[in-house]
Design an enzyme around this catalytic site. Structure first.
Site, PDB file in Angstrom:
ATOM      1  N   HIS A  30       0.848  -1.201   0.000  1.00  0.00           N
ATOM      2  CA  HIS A  30       0.000   0.000   0.000  1.00  0.00           C
ATOM      3  C   HIS A  30       0.888   1.258   0.000  1.00  0.00           C
ATOM      4  CE1 HIS A  30      -3.022  -2.626   2.421  1.00  0.00           C
ATOM      5  NE2 HIS A  30      -3.599  -2.406   1.251  1.00  0.00           N
ATOM      6  N   LYS A  54     -17.684  -7.023   7.111  1.00  0.00           N
ATOM      7  CA  LYS A  54     -16.315  -7.555   7.111  1.00  0.00           C
ATOM      8  C   LYS A  54     -15.790  -7.628   8.540  1.00  0.00           C
ATOM      9  CE  LYS A  54     -14.085  -6.295   2.751  1.00  0.00           C
ATOM     10  NZ  LYS A  54     -12.977  -5.511   2.198  1.00  0.00           N
ATOM     11  N   ARG A 103      -2.462  -6.244  -7.944  1.00  0.00           N
ATOM     12  CA  ARG A 103      -1.299  -7.112  -7.743  1.00  0.00           C
ATOM     13  C   ARG A 103      -1.222  -8.187  -8.819  1.00  0.00           C
ATOM     14  NH1 ARG A 103      -3.214  -7.900  -1.722  1.00  0.00           N
ATOM     15  NH2 ARG A 103      -5.086  -7.591  -2.941  1.00  0.00           N
ATOM     16  N   SER A 141      -2.708  -7.700   3.264  1.00  0.00           N
ATOM     17  CA  SER A 141      -2.936  -7.587   4.711  1.00  0.00           C
ATOM     18  C   SER A 141      -3.320  -8.955   5.276  1.00  0.00           C
ATOM     19  CB  SER A 141      -4.050  -6.583   4.989  1.00  0.00           C
ATOM     20  OG  SER A 141      -3.740  -5.329   4.447  1.00  0.00           O
TER      21      SER A 141
HETATM   22  P1  ADP Z   1      -9.883  -3.772   0.241  1.00  0.00           P
HETATM   23  O1  ADP Z   1     -10.479  -4.578   1.381  1.00  0.00           O
HETATM   24  O2  ADP Z   1     -10.712  -2.597  -0.146  1.00  0.00           O
HETATM   25  O3  ADP Z   1      -9.437  -4.591  -0.939  1.00  0.00           O
HETATM   26  P2  ADP Z   1      -7.072  -3.528   0.971  1.00  0.00           P
HETATM   27  O4  ADP Z   1      -6.507  -2.771   2.117  1.00  0.00           O
HETATM   28  O5  ADP Z   1      -6.892  -5.000   0.960  1.00  0.00           O
HETATM   29  O6  ADP Z   1      -8.591  -3.098   0.913  1.00  0.00           O
HETATM   30  O7  ADP Z   1      -6.477  -2.950  -0.399  1.00  0.00           O
HETATM   31  C1  ADP Z   1      -6.688  -1.631  -0.799  1.00  0.00           C
HETATM   32  C2  ADP Z   1      -6.181  -1.489  -2.224  1.00  0.00           C
HETATM   33  O8  ADP Z   1      -4.783  -1.687  -2.248  1.00  0.00           O
HETATM   34  C3  ADP Z   1      -6.752  -2.503  -3.214  1.00  0.00           C
HETATM   35  O9  ADP Z   1      -6.917  -1.891  -4.468  1.00  0.00           O
HETATM   36  C4  ADP Z   1      -5.690  -3.574  -3.289  1.00  0.00           C
HETATM   37  O10 ADP Z   1      -5.714  -4.248  -4.530  1.00  0.00           O
HETATM   38  C5  ADP Z   1      -4.447  -2.705  -3.167  1.00  0.00           C
HETATM   39  N1  ADP Z   1      -3.313  -3.449  -2.643  1.00  0.00           N
HETATM   40  C6  ADP Z   1      -3.279  -4.254  -1.578  1.00  0.00           C
HETATM   41  N2  ADP Z   1      -2.059  -4.793  -1.406  1.00  0.00           N
HETATM   42  C7  ADP Z   1      -1.285  -4.297  -2.411  1.00  0.00           C
HETATM   43  C8  ADP Z   1       0.071  -4.488  -2.829  1.00  0.00           C
HETATM   44  N3  ADP Z   1       0.867  -5.319  -2.188  1.00  0.00           N
HETATM   45  N4  ADP Z   1       0.506  -3.826  -3.916  1.00  0.00           N
HETATM   46  C9  ADP Z   1      -0.338  -3.017  -4.593  1.00  0.00           C
HETATM   47  N5  ADP Z   1      -1.625  -2.801  -4.281  1.00  0.00           N
HETATM   48  C10 ADP Z   1      -2.096  -3.439  -3.204  1.00  0.00           C
END
Ligand code: ADP
Length: 175
Positions: A30, A54, A103, A141
């Site tokens: 992120h 969630k 990703r 995460s």
């Molecule tokens: P959500 O529950 O809305 O998917 P996340 O916190 O898991 O929330 O992810 C927020 C955004 O960040 C999403 O678009 C996800 O694809 C992106 N994201 C998560 N991990 C990574 C990463 N390692 N590299 C790039 N983008 C990421």
């Protein structure tokens, strides 16, 4: 095409983007997306979403504090909590862009569905998808929490203070 004049002092004309997500917790993946896109905007608002459907390890406040610490030296990054539609928040905040990260192929359908829905709800707000760097494309995460839960090393996957928070949370969960 007309060029638009932008004044740095008027908040309406700021190039502002919202990066919504669970951030439960924020990972290096992120952080990398935010740092890479930041030069393109005057402000990025990291939007901690909280959905009743969630389950999360960290409260919205904990997630906000952890994320704020990462960007405390970057005045252009703000962290907010919101439990409504991202497009509604973006409209209120005067943000014309929603940022998301991609990703692997598995992310694609979900991201496309969400971008299309948001475009239907608010056609004036554009979703920008940024590819993860290959070295971060396996970091989520969810996986980080799983590693932490079984005592694995999360160094290099999350910022240091978030690694410490994960350790504390695991102890709490195992009590
Ligand atoms: P959500 O529950 O809305 O998917 P996340 O916190 O898991 O929330 O992810 C927020 C955004 O960040 C999403 O678009 C996800 O694809 C992106 N994201 C998560 N991990 C990574 C990463 N390692 N590299 C790039 N983008 C990421």
């Amino acid at each position: 095409m007309k060029t638009q004049k932008r004044s740095k002092t008027s908040s309406k004309s700021l190039r502002r983007a919202v990066y919504p997500g669970s951030f439960d917790p924020l990972t290096i993946g992120h952080q990398d997306i935010i740092e890479r896109l930041l030069p393109q905007f005057d402000e990025i608002i990291v939007l901690i979403s909280h959905s009743a459907n969630k389950s999360y390890w960290f409260s919205p406040k904990e997630r906000k504090q952890m994320a704020e610490k990462v960007f405390e030296k970057m005045g252009q990054v703000r962290v907010e909590i919101y439990d409504g539609l991202t497009v509604d928040f973006a409209k209120k905040a005067g943000a014309a862009f929603i940022l998301r990260g991609l990703r692997v192929v598995a992310d694609f359908e979900y991201e496309m569905g969400m971008a299309n829905m948001n475009a239907r709800l608010a056609p004036e707000i554009e979703t920008l998808i940024c590819f993860s760097r290959p070295e971060y494309n396996y970091i989520s995460s969810r996986m980080v929490k799983e590693v932490a839960l079984y005592g694995g090393d999360v160094k290099g996957l999350v910022p240091e203070h978030i690694g410490a928070a994960l350790k504390r949370k695991v102890k709490e969960l195992k009590r």
